[in-house]
Design a protein around this motif. Structure first.
Motif, PDB file in Angstrom:
ATOM      1  N   THR A 106       6.952  -0.575  54.715  1.00  0.00           N
ATOM      2  CA  THR A 106       6.305  -0.795  56.022  1.00  0.00           C
ATOM      3  C   THR A 106       5.809  -2.230  56.152  1.00  0.00           C
ATOM      4  O   THR A 106       5.696  -2.751  57.245  1.00  0.00           O
ATOM      5  CB  THR A 106       5.123   0.165  56.243  1.00  0.00           C
ATOM      6  N   LYS A 107       5.530  -2.866  55.033  1.00  0.00           N
ATOM      7  CA  LYS A 107       5.055  -4.253  55.105  1.00  0.00           C
ATOM      8  C   LYS A 107       6.103  -5.112  55.804  1.00  0.00           C
ATOM      9  O   LYS A 107       5.789  -5.908  56.689  1.00  0.00           O
ATOM     10  CB  LYS A 107       4.788  -4.764  53.687  1.00  0.00           C
ATOM     11  N   TRP A 128      -6.797  -4.247  55.404  1.00  0.00           N
ATOM     12  CA  TRP A 128      -5.875  -4.350  54.265  1.00  0.00           C
ATOM     13  C   TRP A 128      -5.456  -5.809  54.140  1.00  0.00           C
ATOM     14  O   TRP A 128      -5.230  -6.495  55.145  1.00  0.00           O
ATOM     15  CB  TRP A 128      -4.648  -3.463  54.529  1.00  0.00           C
ATOM     16  N   ASN A 179      -7.430   1.669  55.124  1.00  0.00           N
ATOM     17  CA  ASN A 179      -7.646   0.942  53.877  1.00  0.00           C
ATOM     18  C   ASN A 179      -8.447  -0.293  54.282  1.00  0.00           C
ATOM     19  O   ASN A 179      -7.939  -1.069  55.091  1.00  0.00           O
ATOM     20  CB  ASN A 179      -6.284   0.540  53.289  1.00  0.00           C
ATOM     21  N   ASP A 207      -0.550   1.561  61.769  1.00  0.00           N
ATOM     22  CA  ASP A 207      -0.134   1.649  60.372  1.00  0.00           C
ATOM     23  C   ASP A 207      -0.712   2.948  59.802  1.00  0.00           C
ATOM     24  O   ASP A 207      -1.896   3.036  59.504  1.00  0.00           O
ATOM     25  CB  ASP A 207      -0.650   0.407  59.628  1.00  0.00           C
ATOM     26  N   TYR A 210      -1.154   6.084  55.160  1.00  0.00           N
ATOM     27  CA  TYR A 210      -1.946   7.046  54.382  1.00  0.00           C
ATOM     28  C   TYR A 210      -2.071   8.406  55.074  1.00  0.00           C
ATOM     29  O   TYR A 210      -2.864   9.245  54.643  1.00  0.00           O
ATOM     30  CB  TYR A 210      -3.355   6.476  54.114  1.00  0.00           C
ATOM     31  N   SER A 238       5.379   5.025  50.273  1.00  0.00           N
ATOM     32  CA  SER A 238       4.589   4.332  49.250  1.00  0.00           C
ATOM     33  C   SER A 238       3.338   5.058  48.782  1.00  0.00           C
ATOM     34  O   SER A 238       3.002   4.995  47.603  1.00  0.00           O
ATOM     35  CB  SER A 238       4.184   2.949  49.746  1.00  0.00           C
ATOM     36  N   LYS A 239       2.621   5.702  49.690  1.00  0.00           N
ATOM     37  CA  LYS A 239       1.310   6.234  49.302  1.00  0.00           C
ATOM     38  C   LYS A 239       1.321   7.746  49.134  1.00  0.00           C
ATOM     39  O   LYS A 239       1.027   8.242  48.060  1.00  0.00           O
ATOM     40  CB  LYS A 239       0.256   5.818  50.342  1.00  0.00           C
ATOM     41  N   ARG A 247      10.334   1.054  47.888  1.00  0.00           N
ATOM     42  CA  ARG A 247      10.392   0.177  49.062  1.00  0.00           C
ATOM     43  C   ARG A 247      11.129   0.852  50.220  1.00  0.00           C
ATOM     44  O   ARG A 247      12.193   0.417  50.651  1.00  0.00           O
ATOM     45  CB  ARG A 247      11.061  -1.190  48.739  1.00  0.00           C
TER      46      ARG A 247
HETATM   47  C1  PLP Z   1      -2.743  -0.249  54.915  1.00  0.00           C
HETATM   48  C2  PLP Z   1      -1.460  -0.516  54.211  1.00  0.00           C
HETATM   49  N1  PLP Z   1      -0.339  -0.727  54.937  1.00  0.00           N
HETATM   50  C3  PLP Z   1       0.836  -0.983  54.356  1.00  0.00           C
HETATM   51  C4  PLP Z   1       0.950  -1.050  52.977  1.00  0.00           C
HETATM   52  C5  PLP Z   1       2.282  -1.388  52.378  1.00  0.00           C
HETATM   53  O1  PLP Z   1       3.147  -0.348  52.458  1.00  0.00           O
HETATM   54  P1  PLP Z   1       4.678  -0.487  51.974  1.00  0.00           P
HETATM   55  O2  PLP Z   1       4.680  -0.258  50.514  1.00  0.00           O
HETATM   56  O3  PLP Z   1       5.373   0.591  52.752  1.00  0.00           O
HETATM   57  O4  PLP Z   1       5.155  -1.847  52.338  1.00  0.00           O
HETATM   58  C6  PLP Z   1      -0.177  -0.849  52.183  1.00  0.00           C
HETATM   59  C7  PLP Z   1      -0.091  -0.970  50.708  1.00  0.00           C
HETATM   60  O5  PLP Z   1      -1.048  -1.158  49.999  1.00  0.00           O
HETATM   61  C8  PLP Z   1      -1.413  -0.560  52.806  1.00  0.00           C
HETATM   62  O6  PLP Z   1      -2.516  -0.349  52.097  1.00  0.00           O
END
Ligand code: PLP
Length: 452
Positions: A106-107, A128, A179, A207, A210, A238-239, A247
């Motif tokens: 997602t990043k 975050w 976060n 986003d 979580y 990821s979470k 990824r």
């Molecule tokens: C709020 C938040 N968004 C996105 C991410 C990143 O997610 P991804 O691994 O899907 O890139 C994180 C990872 O720590 C996060 O805490």
């Protein structure tokens, strides 16, 4: 030696906080020669789930290791369908698969969205640590919106800020569940934010990485459901699936965004062609309805809740410490500002110095200080990630002997996560020492005045 000339734009970018964190832990801990350092440290810093990758996901990856062909740019059709079904099953959110685009995390997808969307970015803080370097790299106009004391943005604050922005489109980054606070927005709160967004042409990147760690899953409502014409929802493996290293993420486009999707496709094809094909097949297993996946989510979020409640209770018993009460994620935000005089008297002027002093002997405790959460450098708040335990073992013990009462749950933490127990005790000791050092140094000063 050859000297390379680096593009000025890259030179100007600050080191992203996740890299800073690694460097910092190495610098302040790996170099420690004291015998006590050999055990490592109490790890409250990293945002990584402690659980194993779910079996169906792992098995699907193995079974599809031979898929060497490139996938379609928006993602494999079966995966887009599974994601659509996943949203319906878990969040009662109806999404046509054509609105789903898959990407390598997602990043990256958030970065791609910021690339294609015009507008001033509104970034609620604390935040975050991943968003700001992207916004700066893309040279976007942005404004921070410091959240009110309860840890969530309010419609009034949002409107107040928006009235000062003259851009024809604004982009709100809403991170829900959040976060670092671990808090979840209610449906009513989202509806009130939506009213402001509709009135002032604010689009939302929601986003929701979580979402499925929410302890009481019925409490989570996707912004995509409340504001379907203006929200880009991002989520991934990821979470909730403990597979950050795979990824894989996805974005759900707003309704009726056909032109935009074409532009987005162009960007994805330009930058990375498509997401890894075997990983997409693994993700199909992770997003498809199955009893095994449902059980995995249920057990892991209950364990997060037990660890979160324990950490919350212990920290809030320390005089002067206040924290958010997490409802999701594996984080809480702790406010140590009541100790500001003690910090300053010990020459700890910034939150960076606070985390540096806590990692060193005799404390060996790693957390993420306020400056890495996009707060003022002098704000002594910190994110506590309650993840330093063996997740596989904890899952097994949870299934074999599910803790029911509050004392069962405390026992569960003590047996499965002794480093969380000891690390929190260490934070208490650190604060006590800080206070004692201040008192004894002010006594010494008084004595010095008397003997003069
Ligand atoms: C709020 C938040 N968004 C996105 C991410 C990143 O997610 P991804 O691994 O899907 O890139 C994180 C990872 O720590 C996060 O805490």
């Amino acid at each position: 030696m050859r000297k390379f000339v680096i593009d000025q734009q890259v030179e100007d970018i600050e080191m992203p906080e996740n890299l800073k964190l690694n460097t910092f832990l190495q610098e302040f801990h790996s170099n420690c020669t004291h015998p006590a350092c050999s055990f490592g440290f109490y790890g409250f810093a990293f945002g990584q789930s402690p659980f194993p990758v779910p079996e169906p996901v792992k098995n699907a990856l193995i079974a599809n290791a031979d898929k060497g062909a490139y996938a379609a740019v928006p993602g494999i059709q079966k995966l887009r369908e599974a994601i659509s079904q996943y949203n319906k099953h878990n969040f009662r959110f109806d999404v046509d698969p054509s609105r789903v685009y898959v990407g390598p995390g997602t990043k990256e997808l958030i970065f791609n969205l910021l690339e294609i969307l015009h507008g001033t970015v509104i970034l609620p803080t604390p935040a975050w640590l991943g968003y700001l370097p992207q916004i700066r790299y893309l040279k976007k106009n942005y404004h921070m919106l410091h959240v009110a004391k309860n840890g969530k943005i309010t419609p009034n604050e949002l409107e107040h800020l928006t009235l000062r922005l003259h851009d024809r489109q604004k982009i709100l980054i809403l991170n829900n569940p959040n976060n670092p606070t671990g808090l979840v927005y209610s449906q009513l709160e989202l509806e009130e934010i939506t009213d402001v967004c509709r009135k002032h042409n604010i689009i939302v990147i929601s986003d929701e990485i979580y979402a499925l760690t929410t302890y009481d899953i019925n409490k989570f409502v996707s912004m995509g459901k409340i504001y379907p014409e203006g929200t880009f929802v991002t989520n991934g493996l990821s979470k909730s699936h403990a597979a950050g290293g795979y990824r894989l993420g996805y974005v759900i486009f707003p309704q009726h965004a056909t032109d935009l999707k074409q532009q987005f496709k162009k960007i994805l094809a330009t930058e990375y062609t498509a997401t890894s094909t075997p990983i997409q097949h693994a993700a199909i297993a992770g997003f498809s309805d199955s009893r095994e996946m449902d059980e995995y989510f249920e057990i892991t979020r209950k364990i997060h809740q037990i660890m979160g409640e324990y950490s919350y209770n212990i920290l809030n018993k320390i005089e002067g410490v206040k924290t958010t009460k997490p409802e999701s994620t594996f984080y809480l935000l702790a406010d140590f500002n009541a100790y500001t005089d003690d910090f300053l008297a010990n020459k700890i002027m910034t939150s960076q110095k606070f985390s540096e002093s806590l990692i060193q002997h005799p404390y060996h405790t790693a957390l993420v200080g306020g400056d890495s959460l996009v707060l003022e450098r002098t704000d002594f708040s910190a994110r506590i990630a309650f993840i330093d335990y063996n997740g596989a073992k904890a899952m097994e013990n949870y299934v074999n002997n599910t803790p029911k009462t509050s004392s069962d749950k405390i026992e569960f933490v003590k047996n499965n996560a002794p480093k969380i127990v000891d690390g929190l005790t260490m934070i208490n000791r650190y604060l006590d020492d800080l206070k004692q050092k201040r008192i004894s140094s002010s006594q010494k000063n008084k004595e010095a005045v008397h003997t003069r």
